[in-house]
Design an enzyme around this catalytic site. Structure first.
Site, PDB file in Angstrom:
ATOM      1  N   GLU A 152      17.615  36.875  40.087  1.00 61.80           N
ATOM      2  CA  GLU A 152      16.712  35.958  40.780  1.00 61.80           C
ATOM      3  C   GLU A 152      17.497  35.220  41.866  1.00 61.80           C
ATOM      4  O   GLU A 152      18.662  34.867  41.665  1.00 61.80           O
ATOM      5  CB  GLU A 152      16.108  34.960  39.806  1.00 61.80           C
ATOM      6  CG  GLU A 152      15.234  35.610  38.756  1.00 61.80           C
ATOM      7  CD  GLU A 152      14.841  34.663  37.630  1.00 61.80           C
ATOM      8  OE1 GLU A 152      13.762  34.867  37.056  1.00 61.80           O
ATOM      9  OE2 GLU A 152      15.615  33.733  37.327  1.00 61.80           O
ATOM     10  N   ASP A 168      13.972  37.265  30.264  1.00 62.77           N
ATOM     11  CA  ASP A 168      12.957  38.220  29.817  1.00 62.77           C
ATOM     12  C   ASP A 168      13.538  39.344  28.981  1.00 62.77           C
ATOM     13  O   ASP A 168      12.882  39.857  28.070  1.00 62.77           O
ATOM     14  CB  ASP A 168      12.226  38.819  31.014  1.00 62.77           C
ATOM     15  CG  ASP A 168      11.274  37.838  31.670  1.00 62.77           C
ATOM     16  OD1 ASP A 168      11.008  36.786  31.060  1.00 62.77           O
ATOM     17  OD2 ASP A 168      10.812  38.113  32.784  1.00 62.77           O
TER      18      ASP A 168
END
Length: 399
Positions: A152, A168
Site C-alpha cells: 500500500e 488481509d
C-alpha cells in the site's frame, strides 16, 4: 459469511484511509522540497522464481477522487465505467523484472496499492461502485489460485508512505524502501532467513485451528495464509477463538479502571474505561461520558471494526484503535494503562492473535502490519519520507 462486495471496492475514502490511519498518532513531517508528480520505483526480483512477474499500480487520486491505474511511466488513467455484474477492467499490468533483474517504473501521486503476481495476470473487475479487489477468502474468486501480493502506498505533497502489509493475508514476501535526499535508504518488510515457510509451519503447529488459515493450490503449492479476520468470516478459524480473553478483559474492568492515553504527543489527554451492565464506558478527565463499547467478538477484534469501529475522529476512533491493539496483542490484562507499546509484552497470553505473533516473530526488524492498527506504538512495517528520491520494492525468496 464471505466479505461483501462493499468491502472489496477501492473507493476514494478507503484509499485515503491508509494515509489517515498513519497520521492519527502524529502529524506528517513537512516535506523538505516540492514532491514531484511522479517518483521512480525500483522493482528487484530476488525471488529466485523463473515464472514471469506482473506489476500493477492502482489507486485513487486524492485530488480528483478518480479511481484508476498508472502505466510504467507514471501516467494515471481513470477506469472506465463499470457494470453490474462487474465487467473486466482494462489490462493495467506492467511486465516485471525477470529473476535476478531489476526494473524501474514511475508511480504518481495517489493512494492505493502496488500489486505483483507470479506466473499469471490478476483478474480485476469494475462494478458501478468502482474497482473490485481480489478477495481470495472467497473460493470462487478468479485470483484464488494465483500467487500474488501487494504493498500500500500514498504519495502526495507531504511525501511518500509505503508499507508491506499482512492485514488481509500473508503471502509472497517482499521488502519496501525509500531513498532520502541525503542518499540514505530506509527499508522494512524483509523476513528472517526461512521466515516465509516458517510462518506457515508455525500456523499449522499452533493449536486451536490456526492452521486452517493456510491456503494451498491443488498442486500442493502454498499460496498464502488468510488473516484471522477472514479465517473467522469463512469458518477456517473458530469464531470463539478469542472469547476466553475477551471475557477475562470484561471481567477485569468491571472492578478496575482502564486508562487510555491515545496520543503519544498529548500525554494529558486520557480516557477512563469501566465495564458496567456488559458495556465498557469511557469518561474524560471531567467525568463526562465520551463513548462506550459493547463486548466485542473475534471478528471485531481481528478486523478492528464492527463493535470496535474506529471513526476518523479525535475521541472514539483513537480509543478504539488502542483497544484493538490491546486485544490483538493481549496486553489489556497485564497493563491497565494503554497503549502498551513494548513489544516484549505482546502476545504473551495463550489466547492472542497468533497470526500477528507469528508474522512479527519472523520479520527481520520485528515490524509488520499484521492487523489494521499495528501502527499503535509504531510497530508497523512502513517507510516514509517527506522528500523521496526513489522507492523500492524487492521480491524476496519464498523460503
Amino acid at each position: 459469511m464471505l466479505t461483501s462486495l462493499k468491502h472489496r471496492l477501492l473507493t476514494a475514502a478507503s484509499a485515503a484511509a491508509l494515509l489517515g490511519a498513519l497520521l492519527t498518532f502524529g502529524s506528517a513531517p513537512a516535506a523538505d522540497a516540492a514532491v514531484p508528480a511522479t517518483i521512480p520505483l525500483k522493482i528487484t526480483n530476488s525471488s529466485g522464481r523463473g515464472d514471469p512477474v506482473y506489476v500493477y499500480t492502482l489507486g485513487t487520486s486524492l485530488t480528483t477522487g478518480q479511481q484508476g491505474w498508472a502505466d510504467a511511466s507514471g501516467v494515471f488513467h481513470a477506469w472506465p465505467a463499470g457494470g453490474n455484474p462487474p465487467i473486466p477492467a482494462p489490462d493495467a499490468s506492467i511486465p516485471g523484472p525477470a529473476a535476478g533483474q531489476s526494473k524501474t517504473v514511475r508511480i504518481p501521486k495517489l493512494s492505493g496499492r502496488i500489486y505483483f503476481s507470479y506466473g499469471q495476470k490478476l483478474d480485476f473487475r469494475l462494478t458501478t461502485g468502482g474497482l473490485v479487489q481480489p478477495a481470495v477468502q472467497n473460493p470462487s474468486d478468479p485470483n484464488r489460485n494465483i500467487l500474488f501480493n501487494w504493498s500500500e502506498y500514498t504519495l502526495n505533497d507531504s511525501g511518500l508512505w509505503l508499507n508491506s502489509t499482512q492485514v488481509d493475508m500473508f503471502s509472497a514476501p517482499y521488502a519496501v524502501g525509500v531513498q532520502r535526499a541525503d542518499g540514505s535508504v530506509s527499508t522494512t518488510g524483509r523476513l528472517k532467513p526461512g521466515g516465509y515457510t516458517g510462518v506457515f509451519n508455525a500456523l499449522r503447529a499452533q493449536p486451536g485451528g490456526w492452521g486452517g488459515l493456510v491456503q494451498t493450490r491443488s498442486d500442493g503449492t502454498v499460496l498464502r495464509a488468510l488473516s484471522p479476520l477472514y479465517g473467522v468470516e469463512t469458518g477456517a478459524l473458530p469464531a470463539s477463538v478469542m472469547n476466553d480473553y475477551i471475557d477475562r478483559v470484561w471481567q477485569k474492568y468491571a472492578t478496575t479502571t482502564l486508562t487510555v492515553t491515545p496520543f503519544g504527543d498529548q500525554p494529558d489527554t486520557k480516557y477512563f474505561g469501566r465495564v458496567s451492565g456488559g458495556v465498557m464506558t469511557f469518561t474524560n478527565g471531567s467525568g463526562a461520558v465520551v463513548t462506550s463499547f459493547q463486548k466485542p467478538d473475534a471478528s471485531s477484534v481481528f478486523g478492528c471494526h464492527r463493535l470496535l469501529d474506529a471513526p476518523n475522529d479525535q475521541v472514539r476512533g483513537p480509543i478504539s484503535r488502542t483497544l484493538c491493539a490491546g486485544f490483538n496483542r493481549s496486553t489489556l490484562l497485564t497493563n491497565p494503562n494503554q497503549p502498551d507499546t513494548s513489544s516484549a509484552n505482546f502476545y504473551q497470553d495463550a489466547v492472542t492473535n497468533h497470526y500477528a505473533r507469528i508474522v512479527h516473530d519472523r520479520t527481520a526488524d520485528g515490524k509488520a502490519y499484521a492487523f489494521a492498527f499495528d501502527d499503535v506504538g509504531h510497530h508497523e512495517s512502513l517507510v516514509h519520507d517527506g522528500n523521496p528520491q526513489q522507492a523500492y520494492l524487492t521480491l524476496d525468496p519464498l523460503t
